[in-house]
Structure formats: C-alpha cells, structure tokens
Design a protein around this motif. Structure first.
Motif, PDB file in Angstrom:
ATOM      1  N   ILE A 141       0.833  -1.204   0.000  1.00 38.45           N
ATOM      2  CA  ILE A 141       0.000   0.000   0.000  1.00 38.45           C
ATOM      3  C   ILE A 141       0.866   1.251   0.000  1.00 38.45           C
ATOM      4  CG2 ILE A 141      -1.612   1.369   1.400  1.00 38.45           C
ATOM      5  CD1 ILE A 141      -2.837  -1.398   2.238  1.00 38.45           C
ATOM      6  N   TYR A 142       1.855   1.297   0.870  1.00 38.01           N
ATOM      7  CA  TYR A 142       2.737   2.463   0.936  1.00 38.01           C
ATOM      8  C   TYR A 142       3.532   2.628  -0.358  1.00 38.01           C
ATOM      9  CZ  TYR A 142       2.070   4.161   5.664  1.00 38.01           C
ATOM     10  OH  TYR A 142       1.563   4.754   6.783  1.00 38.01           O
ATOM     11  N   THR A 143       4.037   1.526  -0.908  1.00 38.15           N
ATOM     12  CA  THR A 143       4.822   1.609  -2.142  1.00 38.15           C
ATOM     13  C   THR A 143       3.963   2.089  -3.288  1.00 38.15           C
ATOM     14  OG1 THR A 143       6.310  -0.125  -1.379  1.00 38.15           O
ATOM     15  CG2 THR A 143       6.272   0.301  -3.743  1.00 38.15           C
ATOM     16  N   TRP A 144       2.759   1.552  -3.406  1.00 36.74           N
ATOM     17  CA  TRP A 144       1.865   1.987  -4.476  1.00 36.74           C
ATOM     18  C   TRP A 144       1.571   3.483  -4.353  1.00 36.74           C
ATOM     19  CZ3 TRP A 144      -3.086   4.037  -4.149  1.00 36.74           C
ATOM     20  CH2 TRP A 144      -3.722   4.229  -5.362  1.00 36.74           C
ATOM     21  N   ASP A 145       1.320   3.948  -3.141  1.00 35.38           N
ATOM     22  CA  ASP A 145       1.022   5.357  -2.926  1.00 35.38           C
ATOM     23  C   ASP A 145       2.218   6.240  -3.292  1.00 35.38           C
ATOM     24  OD1 ASP A 145      -0.714   7.516  -1.905  1.00 35.38           O
ATOM     25  OD2 ASP A 145       0.857   7.679  -0.371  1.00 35.38           O
TER      26      ASP A 145
END
Length: 93
Positions: free
Chosen positions: A53-57
């Motif tokens: 989630i953090y990487t995608w964001d």
C-alpha cells in the motif's frame, strides 16, 4: 562505515520498511496485551500488505507530481520500473 549505514537506513526508510515493521511490532504488542496467539504468517501478510500500500502510494505520488522534493518520492521515481516488477510480469501479457 557510517556513510554506508546512513545510505542503508535512507533506502530502508524510502522503501517504507520501517512502517511495515512498525505495523508488525504494534500488532504483536497488542496481541501480547490481550494474550492472543497470532500465527507468524499473519504478521508476514500484514507486513507485505502495508508495504504494498505504501509503495503503491509513493509510486503514484512520484508519477503524478511534476516536481518531487522528498528523497522518498525521488527514490520511487528513479526505481519505479523495478518496484513495479514490470520485467517479472512482462511474460504474462
């Protein structure tokens, strides 16, 4: 030696691994407070989910903004292709 550790730490934080591990440690703490047994695989899945989630964001932010000022977003812009794992999935299409 100090410079190498600093670089490793910056990459560790740029990849948001500190956040993923923090989520695992906090969950383990809560489980211990309430005396709940949580399988190890659940912690691994939690870490992976938070990291994705953090990487995608960060990848989205780095792509959407013309100018990125933070090291984290610069890192994601520079390594976007590797983080998307495009080469790993190119044979699937």
């Amino acid at each position: 030696m100090k410079d190498n550790l600093t670089k490793i730490y910056r990459v560790f934080r740029a990849l948001s691994l500190d956040i993923a591990f923090g989520a695992v440690f906090f969950s383990a703490f809560i489980a211990s407070v309430f005396q709940i047994s949580v399988p190890t695989v659940v912690y691994a899945e939690l870490a992976l989910a938070v990291w994705c989630i953090y990487t995608w964001d960060h990848l989205k932010d780095a792509r959407d903004h013309a100018i990125v000022t933070s090291f984290r977003h610069q890192f994601h812009r520079q390594y976007a292709k590797a983080l998307f794992l495009e080469e790993c999935f190119s044979d699937c299409t």
